[in-house]
Motif scaffolding. Structure first.
Motif, short mmCIF file in Angstrom:
data_model
loop_
_atom_site.label_atom_id
_atom_site.label_comp_id
_atom_site.label_asym_id
_atom_site.label_seq_id
_atom_site.Cartn_x
_atom_site.Cartn_y
_atom_site.Cartn_z
N ARG A 101 0.73 -1.37 -0.47
CA ARG A 101 -0.24 -0.08 -0.13
C ARG A 101 0.84 1.29 0.27
O ARG A 101 0.61 2.19 -0.64
N VAL A 135 -5.57 -3.43 -0.89
CA VAL A 135 -4.16 -3.07 -1.20
C VAL A 135 -4.47 -1.99 0.26
O VAL A 135 -3.62 -2.08 0.88
N ARG A 136 -5.79 -1.79 0.40
CA ARG A 136 -5.25 -0.62 2.28
C ARG A 136 -5.79 -1.19 3.44
O ARG A 136 -5.59 -1.22 3.70
#
Length: 211
Positions: A101, A135-136
């Motif tokens: 990220r 991804v976060r």
């Protein structure tokens, strides 16, 4: 598919390209054709067949990102892993990677997804929204669009991983890709797949992932 191959050929020659990487948001491009569910394979198989028929390229790769997204279209991911294992035995599975990220690539991807969602708030991409959520670092039944209101999502770190395989080897494993030669319209590809599916006598049934 025929016109798509001509388009790829034009770009390869015009831009002096020596490598093509097909990126599938999901895993249905990895299906052979005898699985219980194929997801939405038409566009993926058209691109796979088109690039498989190109000559003179030093590298042809397929990258799959969004592991698990296609479960809502009937793809069983135990069978996806089985297919990857078979490619490994052929030396055609090239490994996996994730984009952190806080990397430049990860940040740019999240920015791109956020921009696209703001541009079409009434119809954002569920695939990219799921991958971006992974991804976060989000997990579980994450809500980012009303389009998934009637589904229970399972956002998890595997969705943010890229699985890479050799394109030619993947194409050779497909049980119906050769039938797409000569097709022009997407509905023709759909018809070819439907006819093939009607001929399959031994379907690989879905299996629960045991861990």
């Amino acid at each position: 598919m025929r016109l798509l191959r001509e388009a790829y050929k034009f770009l390869v020659e015009k831009l002096d390209v020596d490598a093509v990487v097909l990126v599938d948001g999901g895993t249905d491009i990895l299906m052979r054709g005898d699985e219980y569910g194929l997801g939405t394979p038409e566009e993926d198989m058209a691109s796979l067949a088109a690039v498989y028929g190109l000559e003179g390229l030093a590298e042809k790769l397929v990258v799959s990102v969004g592991f698990g997204v296609d479960a809502y279209h009937g793809v069983n991911h135990s069978l996806v892993l089985e297919n990857l294992a078979a490619l490994e035995r052929e030396g055609a599975y090239l490994g996996a990677l994730s984009i952190p990220r806080d990397s430049r690539e990860g940040a740019l991807y999240l920015d791109a997804v956020a921009y696209a969602q703001s541009a079409v708030p009434e119809h954002p991409s569920i695939v990219n929204g799921s991958i971006a959520a992974a991804v976060r670092g989000d997990f579980g039944n994450v809500r980012f669009t009303p389009r998934t209101a009637n589904s229970e999502l399972f956002i998890n770190p595997l969705m943010a991983m890229y699985f890479a395989v050799d394109l030619d080897a993947l194409a050779r494993r497909s049980l119906y890709l050769d039938r797409l030669e000569g097709t022009t319209l997407m509905r023709q590809i759909s018809s070819v797949i439907e006819v093939f599916r009607g001929e399959v006598t031994k379907v690989r049934m879905p299996r629960q992932y045991p861990h």
